[in-house]
Design a protein around this motif. Structure first.
Motif, mmCIF file in Angstrom:
data_model
loop_
_atom_site.group_PDB
_atom_site.id
_atom_site.type_symbol
_atom_site.label_atom_id
_atom_site.label_comp_id
_atom_site.label_asym_id
_atom_site.label_seq_id
_atom_site.Cartn_x
_atom_site.Cartn_y
_atom_site.Cartn_z
ATOM 1 N N THR A 30 0.854 -1.180 0.020
ATOM 2 C CA THR A 30 0.002 -0.067 -0.018
ATOM 3 C C THR A 30 1.006 1.208 -0.093
ATOM 4 O OG1 THR A 30 -1.925 -1.053 1.216
ATOM 5 C CG2 THR A 30 -1.799 1.350 1.075
ATOM 6 N N ALA A 31 1.775 1.317 0.743
ATOM 7 C CA ALA A 31 2.885 2.364 0.852
ATOM 8 C C ALA A 31 3.398 2.612 -0.283
ATOM 9 C CB ALA A 31 3.700 2.145 2.010
ATOM 10 N N ALA A 32 4.001 1.415 -0.998
ATOM 11 C CA ALA A 32 4.654 1.579 -2.416
ATOM 12 C C ALA A 32 3.860 2.105 -3.538
ATOM 13 C CB ALA A 32 5.412 0.244 -2.737
ATOM 14 N N LEU A 33 2.444 1.977 -3.177
ATOM 15 C CA LEU A 33 1.614 2.401 -4.403
ATOM 16 C C LEU A 33 1.016 4.018 -4.117
ATOM 17 C CD1 LEU A 33 -0.555 -0.755 -4.532
ATOM 18 C CD2 LEU A 33 0.513 0.259 -6.608
ATOM 19 N N VAL A 54 -6.286 8.278 -2.351
ATOM 20 C CA VAL A 54 -6.408 8.652 -1.012
ATOM 21 C C VAL A 54 -7.747 7.911 -0.482
ATOM 22 C CG1 VAL A 54 -7.723 10.674 -1.371
ATOM 23 C CG2 VAL A 54 -6.061 10.405 0.661
ATOM 24 N N TRP A 55 -8.695 7.677 -1.354
ATOM 25 C CA TRP A 55 -9.951 7.039 -0.639
ATOM 26 C C TRP A 55 -9.441 5.721 -0.272
ATOM 27 C CZ3 TRP A 55 -13.047 2.887 -1.364
ATOM 28 C CH2 TRP A 55 -14.234 2.911 -0.801
ATOM 29 N N ASP A 56 -9.023 4.756 -1.412
ATOM 30 C CA ASP A 56 -8.512 3.395 -0.892
ATOM 31 C C ASP A 56 -7.762 3.407 0.300
ATOM 32 O OD1 ASP A 56 -9.708 1.691 -3.381
ATOM 33 O OD2 ASP A 56 -8.622 3.537 -4.321
ATOM 34 N N HIS A 59 -9.937 3.882 3.203
ATOM 35 C CA HIS A 59 -10.992 2.954 3.349
ATOM 36 C C HIS A 59 -10.190 1.696 3.728
ATOM 37 C CE1 HIS A 59 -13.930 -0.160 2.066
ATOM 38 N NE2 HIS A 59 -13.020 -0.446 1.588
ATOM 39 N N ILE A 60 -8.871 1.362 3.582
ATOM 40 C CA ILE A 60 -8.177 0.226 4.093
ATOM 41 C C ILE A 60 -8.204 0.425 5.635
ATOM 42 C CG2 ILE A 60 -5.845 -0.695 4.202
ATOM 43 C CD1 ILE A 60 -5.751 -0.152 1.036
ATOM 44 N N GLY A 61 -7.957 1.538 6.095
ATOM 45 C CA GLY A 61 -7.853 1.550 7.543
ATOM 46 C C GLY A 61 -9.274 1.628 8.112
ATOM 47 N N ASN A 62 -10.049 2.234 7.680
ATOM 48 C CA ASN A 62 -11.593 2.158 8.119
ATOM 49 C C ASN A 62 -11.977 0.722 8.248
ATOM 50 O OD1 ASN A 62 -14.649 2.839 7.530
ATOM 51 N ND2 ASN A 62 -13.814 3.982 9.315
ATOM 52 N N GLN A 63 -11.754 -0.184 7.098
ATOM 53 C CA GLN A 63 -12.295 -1.529 7.299
ATOM 54 C C GLN A 63 -11.519 -2.263 8.197
ATOM 55 O OE1 GLN A 63 -15.187 -2.986 5.477
ATOM 56 N NE2 GLN A 63 -15.438 -0.819 5.611
ATOM 57 N N VAL A 105 -1.962 13.431 4.413
ATOM 58 C CA VAL A 105 -1.462 13.237 5.787
ATOM 59 C C VAL A 105 -2.261 12.609 6.784
ATOM 60 C CG1 VAL A 105 -0.230 14.606 7.516
ATOM 61 C CG2 VAL A 105 0.305 15.147 5.078
ATOM 62 N N GLU A 106 -3.448 13.051 6.798
ATOM 63 C CA GLU A 106 -4.433 12.544 7.682
ATOM 64 C C GLU A 106 -4.745 10.919 7.636
ATOM 65 O OE1 GLU A 106 -7.678 14.769 8.797
ATOM 66 O OE2 GLU A 106 -6.450 16.841 8.564
ATOM 67 N N ALA A 107 -4.932 10.644 6.025
ATOM 68 C CA ALA A 107 -5.499 9.434 5.757
ATOM 69 C C ALA A 107 -4.322 8.348 6.234
ATOM 70 C CB ALA A 107 -5.428 8.987 4.229
ATOM 71 N N ARG A 108 -2.849 8.622 5.878
ATOM 72 C CA ARG A 108 -1.660 7.834 6.426
ATOM 73 C C ARG A 108 -1.710 7.815 7.701
ATOM 74 N NH1 ARG A 108 0.995 10.666 2.102
ATOM 75 N NH2 ARG A 108 1.526 9.272 0.210
#
Length: 443
Positions: A30-33, A54-56, A59-63, A105-108
């Protein structure tokens, strides 16, 4: 019913180690992408078919928070106000750029904080007992697969993205070998699906016996060179090769070649992750819809295999009568067996990976390209939706066609002989190709 070999049981410590390894591998990808492009690219929508990267990411963190911290760990929501923003059923992809999404920044930071708490939860959570979500570490495996599936989605977004290449990877090794055009799969029963794969999803279950007539299956996926012959013979101009719906779509969409192909001076070129290059004749054809695959098969005097035919060719071992986890056996995929895990950003030449072939002699059934089948996405007999209806049940029906086998963008954790993918028959941005079949009683 023929037995399926159950994977070797792991100790709780070994299982925790495997879960942590899969979660960390998914996050590194995920980080590489997402780290290879700037914040503007992350927040932009590169196609209405896809979400902003940034949505993906969020979303990964939220799920992960929903399923592991809340459902398994019983924790209070960290940011309940963002749940609707990252509910995949709440907002179609085309609308997501207009939502008040977390900035990069906040999503990460959110995904990082969730992951830290999950690793702490993993260390203290029993992975046995009566709770189904925890048996075999299923909930953690679900999340590892979910993140890798979104990594594949983000890789599709990278392919749709305009501009210079942001990703690099070595090409697959060259391969040249004279192989038979097709292999025979004799008539008889086999066990389809699974009851024993610990991280299998609901649509892969339950195991059930399927009895098939004999059929011939292409030894390899259809190549770019073979598909160019279809184009050159007027395949896109002849309605007789297309279904009624397929021809209507071909005309409305102006299809004349696979997506990302362009003809220049009598040569076919393709755009691949920001690079324009000649179409390699020996690679499996990629970025074709179900309608195109079906038309090619008709032109070739053949047909697409059914989903059951694909799985029998990939899993059934005629010597033992049982179904394997993978075409080559039960051991996990390795680089000598299949093109998986984004090691390469393209399929390997047709005929590659002889060590990964099935007992019937078919190659590249796992990895390289998703393979369209003739089948609608339907539940297996005695299907039970679990752990939530929206993973599979709401998609069952004739609107979706089944794809099998994974592709070069699929991680091994999200790819096995029973794994089922599905999409609309018009879809071309996905990493999909196909192989063809014919009944054994046809010439």
């Amino acid at each position: 019913m023929t037995d399926i070999l159950e994977p070797a049981s792991a100790t709780p410590e070994a299982l925790r180690e495997r879960i942590a390894t899969e979660l960390l591998a998914a996050r590194a990808r995920t980080a590489a992408l997402t780290d290879c492009v700037d914040d503007h690219d992350l927040a932009a929508q590169h196609s209405p078919l896809m979400s902003p990267l940034v949505w993906d990411l969020a979303h990964i963190g939220n799920q992960e928070e929903l399923w592991l911290l809340r459902n398994v760990g019983g924790r209070d929501p960290m940011h309940p106000e963002i749940d609707p923003l990252y509910d995949a059923f709440e907002h179609p992809r085309s609308e997501r750029p207009s939502l008040p999404l977390l900035p990069p920044v906040e999503a990460r930071a959110y995904a990082h904080e969730v992951r830290g708490r999950v690793l702490d939860l993993l260390a203290g959570t029993p992975l046995e007992g009566p709770e189904p979500l925890l048996q075999g570490g299923f909930a953690f495996g679900l999340i590892a697969q979910h993140e890798q599936q979104h990594d594949e989605t983000m890789l599709i977004t990278h392919q749709l993205r305009q501009g210079p290449a942001a990703l690099v990877a070595p090409p697959p090794p060259p391969h040249q070998e004279l192989l038979p055009a097709e292999v025979l799969v004799p008539a008889g029963p086999f066990t389809m699906g699974t009851d024993t794969e610990p991280w299998a999803l609901d649509n892969e279950r339950p195991a059930h016996l399927v009895d098939l007539p004999g059929y011939w299956l292409d030894t390899t996926p259809v190549s770019n060179g073979a598909y160019q012959a279809f184009i050159a013979d007027g395949g896109y101009r002849e309605p007789r090769w297309w279904t009624t719906e397929g021809w209507a779509h071909r005309c409305a969409a102006g299809l004349r070649a696979p997506l990302f192909w362009v003809e220049d001076g009598g040569q076919w070129l393709r755009r691949r992750f920001g690079t324009v290059e000649p179409v390699p004749a020996d690679e499996p054809v990629l970025h074709v819809s179900w309608y195109e695959a079906d038309a090619y098969a008709r032109w070739a005097g053949r047909r697409l295999p059914t989903e059951a035919e694909w799985e029998k060719a990939a899993r059934h071992d005629p010597a033992s009568g049982r179904s394997r986890r993978y075409p080559w056996g039960d051991e996990a995929p390795g680089p000598e067996l299949a093109n998986l895990g984004q090691r390469h950003l393209q399929p390997a030449p047709v005929g590659s990976y002889p060590a990964g072939q099935s007992p019937y002699g078919a190659r590249q059934l796992m990895g390289d390209v998703w393979e369209w089948t003739a089948s609608d996405f339907r539940p297996y007999p005695d299907f039970r939706a679990w752990p939530y209806r929206e993973y599979s049940e709401v998609f069952f029906g004739p609107e979706y066609k089944v794809l099998r086998g994974g592709c070069f963008a699929v991680a091994p954790v999200a790819c096995r002989g029973t794994f089922r993918n599905w999409d609309y028959p018009v879809r071309r941005q996905i990493f999909a190709g196909f192989r063809t079949a014919r009944s054994a009683d046809t010439a």
